[in-house]
Motif scaffolding. Structure first.
Motif, short mmCIF file in Angstrom:
data_model
loop_
_atom_site.label_atom_id
_atom_site.label_comp_id
_atom_site.label_asym_id
_atom_site.label_seq_id
_atom_site.Cartn_x
_atom_site.Cartn_y
_atom_site.Cartn_z
N VAL A 225 0.85 -1.20 0.00
CA VAL A 225 0.00 0.00 0.00
C VAL A 225 0.89 1.25 0.00
CG1 VAL A 225 -1.67 1.35 1.32
CG2 VAL A 225 -1.94 -1.14 1.13
N GLY A 226 0.62 2.14 -0.95
CA GLY A 226 1.38 3.38 -1.06
C GLY A 226 2.65 3.27 -1.87
N PHE A 227 3.03 2.06 -2.26
CA PHE A 227 4.28 1.88 -3.00
C PHE A 227 4.26 2.58 -4.36
CE2 PHE A 227 6.55 -2.05 -1.02
CZ PHE A 227 6.36 -1.51 0.25
N ALA A 228 3.10 2.58 -5.02
CA ALA A 228 3.03 3.16 -6.37
C ALA A 228 3.36 4.64 -6.37
CB ALA A 228 1.64 2.93 -6.96
N ASN A 229 3.15 5.31 -5.24
CA ASN A 229 3.42 6.75 -5.17
C ASN A 229 4.90 7.07 -5.06
OD1 ASN A 229 0.64 7.35 -5.22
ND2 ASN A 229 0.47 7.08 -3.00
N VAL A 230 5.69 6.11 -4.55
CA VAL A 230 7.11 6.40 -4.32
C VAL A 230 8.05 5.55 -5.16
CG1 VAL A 230 6.77 7.27 -1.97
CG2 VAL A 230 7.08 4.81 -2.35
N MET A 231 7.57 4.43 -5.69
CA MET A 231 8.42 3.60 -6.55
C MET A 231 8.30 4.10 -7.99
SD MET A 231 8.12 -0.29 -5.00
CE MET A 231 9.53 -0.88 -5.93
N THR A 232 8.87 5.26 -8.23
CA THR A 232 8.80 5.91 -9.53
C THR A 232 10.18 6.39 -9.94
OG1 THR A 232 8.28 8.07 -8.57
CG2 THR A 232 6.42 6.66 -9.18
N VAL A 233 10.39 6.49 -11.23
CA VAL A 233 11.62 7.02 -11.80
C VAL A 233 11.29 8.29 -12.55
CG1 VAL A 233 13.49 6.61 -13.44
CG2 VAL A 233 12.69 4.74 -11.99
N GLY A 234 11.98 9.38 -12.24
CA GLY A 234 11.71 10.66 -12.90
C GLY A 234 11.56 11.77 -11.89
N PHE A 235 10.84 12.83 -12.27
CA PHE A 235 10.70 14.00 -11.41
C PHE A 235 9.96 13.69 -10.11
CE2 PHE A 235 11.24 16.09 -15.60
CZ PHE A 235 12.38 16.83 -15.29
N THR A 236 9.15 12.63 -10.11
CA THR A 236 8.42 12.27 -8.89
C THR A 236 9.18 11.26 -8.03
OG1 THR A 236 7.24 10.52 -10.08
CG2 THR A 236 6.20 12.70 -9.99
N GLY A 237 10.39 10.93 -8.43
CA GLY A 237 11.19 9.98 -7.67
C GLY A 237 11.62 10.55 -6.33
N THR A 238 11.92 9.66 -5.40
CA THR A 238 12.31 10.06 -4.04
C THR A 238 13.76 9.66 -3.77
OG1 THR A 238 11.63 7.96 -3.04
CG2 THR A 238 9.94 9.68 -3.29
N SER A 239 14.32 10.28 -2.74
CA SER A 239 15.70 9.94 -2.38
C SER A 239 15.80 8.49 -1.91
CB SER A 239 16.19 10.89 -1.29
OG SER A 239 15.35 10.84 -0.15
N GLU A 240 14.76 7.99 -1.25
CA GLU A 240 14.76 6.60 -0.83
C GLU A 240 14.73 5.68 -2.04
OE1 GLU A 240 12.32 3.66 2.27
OE2 GLU A 240 11.34 5.44 1.45
N GLY A 241 14.00 6.10 -3.08
CA GLY A 241 13.88 5.29 -4.28
C GLY A 241 15.18 5.14 -5.05
N ALA A 242 16.15 6.03 -4.79
CA ALA A 242 17.43 5.92 -5.47
C ALA A 242 18.12 4.60 -5.17
CB ALA A 242 18.34 7.08 -5.07
N PHE A 243 17.80 4.01 -4.01
CA PHE A 243 18.41 2.74 -3.63
C PHE A 243 17.63 1.54 -4.14
CE2 PHE A 243 19.71 5.90 -0.49
CZ PHE A 243 21.09 5.75 -0.52
N TRP A 244 16.51 1.78 -4.83
CA TRP A 244 15.72 0.69 -5.38
C TRP A 244 16.03 0.44 -6.85
CZ3 TRP A 244 10.78 3.32 -3.08
CH2 TRP A 244 10.83 3.24 -1.68
N ILE A 245 17.01 1.17 -7.40
CA ILE A 245 17.59 0.87 -8.70
C ILE A 245 19.08 0.58 -8.47
CG2 ILE A 245 15.94 2.29 -9.98
CD1 ILE A 245 18.20 4.39 -10.28
N ASP A 246 19.75 0.11 -9.49
CA ASP A 246 21.19 -0.18 -9.36
C ASP A 246 22.01 1.09 -9.52
OD1 ASP A 246 20.60 -2.84 -9.08
OD2 ASP A 246 21.11 -3.38 -11.14
N ASP A 247 23.14 1.13 -8.86
CA ASP A 247 24.06 2.25 -9.03
C ASP A 247 24.56 2.25 -10.48
OD1 ASP A 247 25.86 4.30 -7.43
OD2 ASP A 247 27.14 3.25 -8.87
N HIS A 248 24.48 3.42 -11.12
CA HIS A 248 24.76 3.50 -12.55
C HIS A 248 26.25 3.46 -12.88
CE1 HIS A 248 24.43 7.52 -10.80
NE2 HIS A 248 25.37 7.88 -11.64
N THR A 249 27.13 3.48 -11.87
CA THR A 249 28.56 3.34 -12.14
C THR A 249 28.95 1.89 -12.39
OG1 THR A 249 29.18 3.05 -9.82
CG2 THR A 249 29.03 5.31 -10.64
N GLY A 250 28.03 0.97 -12.07
CA GLY A 250 28.32 -0.44 -12.24
C GLY A 250 28.86 -1.11 -10.99
#
Length: 456
Positions: A225-250
């Motif tokens: 519940v509520g995950f759809a509001n914060v599990m987003t990529v783009g302007f609506t993304g959150t600082s917490e969500g940055a850890f739910w994708i992989d680090d782009h440096t590899g």
């Protein structure tokens, strides 16, 4: 008495004559000759192979084995594509053998000019030799040479399928070859190296958020519940969500899945959010197994789940998995591409904490011993840079070393004309690469053009 002696003498002479006939028959009896194998292969690193012809018994006389060569598209000769020791003449090879041997051999060598863009085969065939020996079942052997073509220069247009970037384009510079796959064709990548890591598909904005649970059957829709509001990529993304994708440096220690559990009871459940039409969210658990990984997964509301073992195939950087279709082929083998072009989600800071943000026209290099250096044209032009210059550059192996640093979208999509790149591939080839156009002829993004030249 004399009669008995004569009888014994005659019998002895007959026995000696019969033994002599048996010896003569043994000398004249044909034997069979076979190639010890029916196929051999040359990798791009191997320069020669020895071929054995084996006899069914030790020879009692000397002789010659005749072999014909079908060279196909290749040319015989040390300075051409291939040659043999001993040398062949007019497509025929003669191998002499002595009495008392059980085999005879010859060697196939790569010529100094062999340069092929695809696998090529040649064959050798044993020829009948009168009454001396017979040809066995293995009368022919095929030798396959793996491609070793390296393009000296060229141009290419990377095709990500247009402005929506539905495709990931993998590019192999040395072959001037592009491999395209749908960006929604996979969800997770299982690392094939010594350590255990799992990546998410950043090109498709896949996100993986951990729960404080270890049993998939105890996870329901209420847990999301509520995950759809914060599990987003783009302007609506959150600082917490940055850890739910992989680090782009590899950095594989900084993936969304983090450290992979070594046992089932330690593995947490992750909610995997997937973009794309008809692609539901999933609940997933991964832990290490004896052969690689065990993955458990299901729809979030399901009260049962599937379990699959994923083994490590070291020919690839990752073994890929689609949560709808199981294991899938995505990237080429790790020695067969240099960089990929598509969209990509990064941990991006807009003046504050990093958030997950998706870039189009993004370039990721191969993590398999591939390195890149950026060269500013104020220091050295594309035309003037040579191998000695390239060897002095400072290289970076982070997979995002090119990233978006080759183009600008401010004031219209365009490549930077003040820089180019030098790529050192996994075979230690140096290529200088200049991105020349960011759009198609009609101005649509997702079609990027480049030129390259091998430095030698």
């Amino acid at each position: 008495m004399n009669i008995k002696f004569n009888y014994l003498l005659i019998c002895s002479l007959i026995s000696m004559l019969l033994l002599a006939c048996d010896d003569e028959d043994e000398k004249l009896q044909p034997f069979s000759a076979n190639f010890s194998n029916t196929e051999i292969g040359f990798s791009s690193e191997e320069s020669e192979k020895t071929v054995d012809i084996v006899f069914s018994r030790t020879t009692t006389v000397a002789g010659v084995v005749n072999i014909t060569i079908n060279a196909g598209s290749l040319t015989y000769g040390e300075d051409n594509d291939f040659y043999t020791s001993p040398a062949a003449e007019n497509g025929s090879l003669q191998l002499s053998f002595e009495s008392g041997v059980s085999h005879v051999s010859f060697t196939i060598h790569k010529g100094t000019s062999l340069n092929i863009a695809e696998n090529v085969s040649i064959s050798f065939e044993l020829q009948e030799s009168g009454d001396l020996f017979q040809i066995g079942a293995n009368k022919q052997i095929t030798a396959e040479f793996s491609e070793n073509f390296v393009a000296s220069s060229g141009t290419a247009t990377l095709d990500a399928g247009g402005a929506e970037f539905p495709v990931v384009a993998f590019f192999d510079i040395s072959k001037n070859k592009q491999t395209r796959v749908g960006k929604y064709s996979w969800d997770l990548g299982f690392y094939t190296g010594a350590e255990n890591y799992v990546t998410v598909n950043n090109t498709a904005n896949i996100m993986a958020r951990p729960l404080d649970k270890t049993d998939l059957n105890n996870v329901t829709a209420e847990d999301t519940v509520g995950f759809a509001n914060v599990m987003t990529v783009g302007f609506t993304g959150t600082s917490e969500g940055a850890f739910w994708i992989d680090d782009h440096t590899g950095d594989l220690s900084a993936t969304a899945f983090g450290e992979i559990a070594t046992s089932s009871d330690q593995a947490k459940v992750f909610i995997v959010k997937r973009d794309g039409e008809g692609r539901s969210w999933k609940k997933v658990r991964v832990f290490a197994s004896s052969s690689g990984y065990t993955i458990e997964y299901a729809d979030i509301s399901s009260d049962s789940f599937e379990t699959v073992e994923v083994s490590k195939d070291e020919a690839f950087n990752f073994n890929y998995f689609d949560l709808d279709n199981g294991e899938v082929n995505v990237a080429p083998t790790k020695d067969s591409w240099d960089f990929m072009y598509s969209s990509y989600a990064v941990r991006y800071s807009m003046g504050g904490s990093a958030t997950p943000y998706g870039f189009n026209d993004y370039i990721i290099i191969n993590r398999n011993n591939t390195e890149v250096a950026m060269v500013m044209t104020e220091n050295l032009s594309f035309e003037d840079l040579d191998l000695s210059d390239a060897e002095e550059l400072e290289y970076n192996s982070n997979i995002n070393v090119i990233g978006s640093d080759w183009r600008s979208t401010f004031g219209g999509a365009a490549v930077f004309d003040d820089r180019f790149f030098v790529i050192k591939d996994s075979q230690d080839n140096y290529f200088k690469v200049d991105f020349t156009k960011m759009t198609s002829e009609s101005g649509e993004r997702g079609y990027t053009s480049l030129k390259f030249k091998l430095l030698d």
